[in-house]
Design a protein around this motif. Sequence first.
Motif, PDB file in Angstrom:
ATOM      1  N   ALA A 206      73.908   5.864 -38.039  1.00  0.00           N
ATOM      2  CA  ALA A 206      72.604   5.211 -37.500  1.00  0.00           C
ATOM      3  C   ALA A 206      71.369   6.201 -37.961  1.00  0.00           C
ATOM      4  O   ALA A 206      70.361   5.371 -38.334  1.00  0.00           O
ATOM      5  N   GLU A 207      71.532   7.244 -38.506  1.00  0.00           N
ATOM      6  CA  GLU A 207      70.410   8.003 -39.103  1.00  0.00           C
ATOM      7  C   GLU A 207      70.123   7.414 -40.603  1.00  0.00           C
ATOM      8  O   GLU A 207      68.883   7.569 -40.759  1.00  0.00           O
ATOM      9  N   THR A 208      71.150   7.227 -41.325  1.00  0.00           N
ATOM     10  CA  THR A 208      70.932   6.563 -42.623  1.00  0.00           C
ATOM     11  C   THR A 208      70.210   5.281 -42.513  1.00  0.00           C
ATOM     12  O   THR A 208      69.604   4.852 -43.349  1.00  0.00           O
ATOM     13  N   LEU A 209      70.752   4.552 -41.518  1.00  0.00           N
ATOM     14  CA  LEU A 209      70.075   2.979 -41.043  1.00  0.00           C
ATOM     15  C   LEU A 209      68.753   3.427 -41.038  1.00  0.00           C
ATOM     16  O   LEU A 209      68.019   2.631 -41.299  1.00  0.00           O
ATOM     17  N   PHE A 210      68.382   4.471 -40.102  1.00  0.00           N
ATOM     18  CA  PHE A 210      67.005   4.615 -39.736  1.00  0.00           C
ATOM     19  C   PHE A 210      66.199   5.014 -41.305  1.00  0.00           C
ATOM     20  O   PHE A 210      65.087   4.244 -41.330  1.00  0.00           O
ATOM     21  N   PHE A 211      66.617   5.803 -42.121  1.00  0.00           N
ATOM     22  CA  PHE A 211      65.960   6.045 -43.319  1.00  0.00           C
ATOM     23  C   PHE A 211      65.738   4.888 -44.174  1.00  0.00           C
ATOM     24  O   PHE A 211      64.901   4.537 -44.846  1.00  0.00           O
ATOM     25  N   ARG A 212      66.759   4.009 -44.247  1.00  0.00           N
ATOM     26  CA  ARG A 212      66.636   2.641 -45.049  1.00  0.00           C
ATOM     27  C   ARG A 212      65.910   1.650 -44.327  1.00  0.00           C
ATOM     28  O   ARG A 212      64.928   1.269 -45.201  1.00  0.00           O
ATOM     29  N   HIS A 213      65.750   1.734 -43.121  1.00  0.00           N
ATOM     30  CA  HIS A 213      64.695   0.953 -42.404  1.00  0.00           C
ATOM     31  C   HIS A 213      63.296   1.200 -42.775  1.00  0.00           C
ATOM     32  O   HIS A 213      62.212   0.506 -43.259  1.00  0.00           O
ATOM     33  N   MET A 214      63.093   2.790 -42.721  1.00  0.00           N
ATOM     34  CA  MET A 214      61.839   3.268 -42.879  1.00  0.00           C
ATOM     35  C   MET A 214      61.325   3.053 -44.362  1.00  0.00           C
ATOM     36  O   MET A 214      60.174   2.914 -44.787  1.00  0.00           O
ATOM     37  N   ALA A 215      62.431   3.151 -45.325  1.00  0.00           N
ATOM     38  CA  ALA A 215      62.160   3.075 -46.651  1.00  0.00           C
ATOM     39  C   ALA A 215      61.571   1.556 -47.174  1.00  0.00           C
ATOM     40  O   ALA A 215      60.693   1.221 -47.923  1.00  0.00           O
ATOM     41  N   ARG A 216      61.966   0.573 -46.238  1.00  0.00           N
ATOM     42  CA  ARG A 216      61.683  -0.770 -46.308  1.00  0.00           C
ATOM     43  C   ARG A 216      60.257  -1.082 -45.871  1.00  0.00           C
ATOM     44  O   ARG A 216      59.623  -1.833 -46.191  1.00  0.00           O
ATOM     45  N   GLN A 217      59.730  -0.252 -44.878  1.00  0.00           N
ATOM     46  CA  GLN A 217      58.638  -0.219 -44.126  1.00  0.00           C
ATOM     47  C   GLN A 217      57.548   0.653 -44.763  1.00  0.00           C
ATOM     48  O   GLN A 217      56.269  -0.092 -44.610  1.00  0.00           O
ATOM     49  N   ALA A 218      57.709   1.720 -45.172  1.00  0.00           N
ATOM     50  CA  ALA A 218      56.840   2.444 -45.690  1.00  0.00           C
ATOM     51  C   ALA A 218      56.198   2.271 -46.934  1.00  0.00           C
ATOM     52  O   ALA A 218      56.736   1.259 -47.706  1.00  0.00           O
ATOM     53  N   PRO A 219      54.829   2.624 -47.461  1.00  0.00           N
ATOM     54  CA  PRO A 219      54.489   2.487 -48.711  1.00  0.00           C
ATOM     55  C   PRO A 219      55.438   2.779 -49.764  1.00  0.00           C
ATOM     56  O   PRO A 219      56.349   3.789 -49.695  1.00  0.00           O
ATOM     57  N   GLN A 220      55.377   2.184 -50.935  1.00  0.00           N
ATOM     58  CA  GLN A 220      56.196   2.369 -52.181  1.00  0.00           C
ATOM     59  C   GLN A 220      56.227   3.817 -52.424  1.00  0.00           C
ATOM     60  O   GLN A 220      57.430   4.471 -52.998  1.00  0.00           O
ATOM     61  N   ASP A 221      55.234   4.457 -52.574  1.00  0.00           N
ATOM     62  CA  ASP A 221      55.011   5.988 -52.888  1.00  0.00           C
ATOM     63  C   ASP A 221      55.057   6.727 -51.818  1.00  0.00           C
ATOM     64  O   ASP A 221      54.208   7.789 -51.895  1.00  0.00           O
ATOM     65  N   SER A 222      55.752   6.469 -50.597  1.00  0.00           N
ATOM     66  CA  SER A 222      55.771   7.480 -49.458  1.00  0.00           C
ATOM     67  C   SER A 222      56.371   8.782 -49.812  1.00  0.00           C
ATOM     68  O   SER A 222      57.092   8.715 -50.913  1.00  0.00           O
ATOM     69  N   SER A 223      55.701   9.934 -49.094  1.00  0.00           N
ATOM     70  CA  SER A 223      56.152  11.143 -49.683  1.00  0.00           C
ATOM     71  C   SER A 223      57.224  11.766 -48.648  1.00  0.00           C
ATOM     72  O   SER A 223      57.477  12.808 -48.756  1.00  0.00           O
ATOM     73  N   HIS A 224      57.498  10.912 -47.688  1.00  0.00           N
ATOM     74  CA  HIS A 224      58.440  11.644 -46.624  1.00  0.00           C
ATOM     75  C   HIS A 224      59.906  11.999 -47.249  1.00  0.00           C
ATOM     76  O   HIS A 224      60.227  13.247 -46.762  1.00  0.00           O
ATOM     77  N   LEU A 225      60.502  11.426 -48.060  1.00  0.00           N
ATOM     78  CA  LEU A 225      61.610  11.917 -48.768  1.00  0.00           C
ATOM     79  C   LEU A 225      61.427  13.199 -49.797  1.00  0.00           C
ATOM     80  O   LEU A 225      62.295  14.033 -49.757  1.00  0.00           O
ATOM     81  N   LYS A 226      60.262  13.133 -50.274  1.00  0.00           N
ATOM     82  CA  LYS A 226      59.917  14.250 -51.374  1.00  0.00           C
ATOM     83  C   LYS A 226      59.696  15.397 -50.353  1.00  0.00           C
ATOM     84  O   LYS A 226      60.164  16.680 -50.697  1.00  0.00           O
ATOM     85  N   CYS A 227      59.259  15.307 -49.357  1.00  0.00           N
ATOM     86  CA  CYS A 227      59.067  16.363 -48.268  1.00  0.00           C
ATOM     87  C   CYS A 227      60.351  16.961 -47.721  1.00  0.00           C
ATOM     88  O   CYS A 227      60.428  18.399 -47.942  1.00  0.00           O
ATOM     89  N   LEU A 228      61.233  16.315 -47.420  1.00  0.00           N
ATOM     90  CA  LEU A 228      62.518  16.587 -46.882  1.00  0.00           C
ATOM     91  C   LEU A 228      63.263  17.267 -48.082  1.00  0.00           C
ATOM     92  O   LEU A 228      64.075  18.345 -47.893  1.00  0.00           O
TER      93      LEU A 228
END
Length: 332
Positions: A206-228
């Motif tokens: 479920a958590e991986t599905l959440f990240f995939r959903h957010m990747a589709r919704q977030a700006p293309q150059d979103s920084s959330h994965l770089k932060c993590l």
Amino acid sequence: LMDNFITVLRRASNGTFFPVLQRAIGFGSAFEGWTAREEEVVYRVLVPMTRPQGHTFHRSCDTDEQWPGRNFRVRVDLDCSCPREQQGENMLCFLHSPEEVRRRTRQPNLRDTLCTGSYLDVQKTARWFCQTVRAKWWRLPQSRSWHLVLLPSKRSCKLRLTNDEGSFQVKVLFGVRQGISDIFVSSRPQGAHTPSTMWPETYAVAETLFFRHMARQAPQDSSHLKCLQLLAGVLARKDFSIYCMKTIVMRLLNTVPLTQWHRRYFVLQLSDILEQLRVSLEEKHLLHFIVGNQRLPEVISLPPAVRMAEPQNLFHGLAQDPAAHSEAMEAY
């Protein structure tokens, strides 16, 4: 690779009464996009299992309070398939004629092989899977260019694949899906001495599905994965729980407008994450992201019992242990 593995293993299990293996589901940092770069990549996958012919799976909650979280046992029952007029006279009954089934099929039932008593045994399941992988590896096309080593593990199947260009690991867990949801009971351990018939509930898919959903919704150059990714590398050296940091990021992703994760706000978001960690440590309080969350995206399916459950405090141990809390604050 795992699709090839599962195909070969399912063929090897044809005509037997071992669990039916479903397509592997990737989860964790390697599939969510935030693996720390200096690490050897570990691909974590969960292989769902369904009941074989003549058997049923029944989950029952394990009420032993010494283990954190929600834990289950999987009882394996034999099906009654006594001959009925519409079924014909050759239908074998696994429940009432187990010896006749063994004699005709020359195969033991699942309770004879992978169970302890009436309950599916994690360690026996992992051992069976690893033995089958070792025996059938040569059938995979990858065997011609990769060297396979099975690493020690009691509740999973750990593989290391190596060639002239590098290496990576695959950690295979096993699970039973709860209905049609994205929640499983799985073989992941709850500690060093997790009982072999205990199947803890896992929310990793479920958590991986959440990240995939957010990747589709977030700006293309979103920084959330770089932060993590950055924090995972730093905190690993400070003996901090990376999962707690991931929980904080998921909570912020679910509440902060996605436009604020643009890369120009990278330093600001990094500061917000660390501040949330500080506050949570001081208060000894950080709620689980999936359990009891009424605001998850609709693409994530939770059983009612999980959606309505009281969320676990991930810092409960710090609240019970002042010395551990002091160490955590000092490490921060």
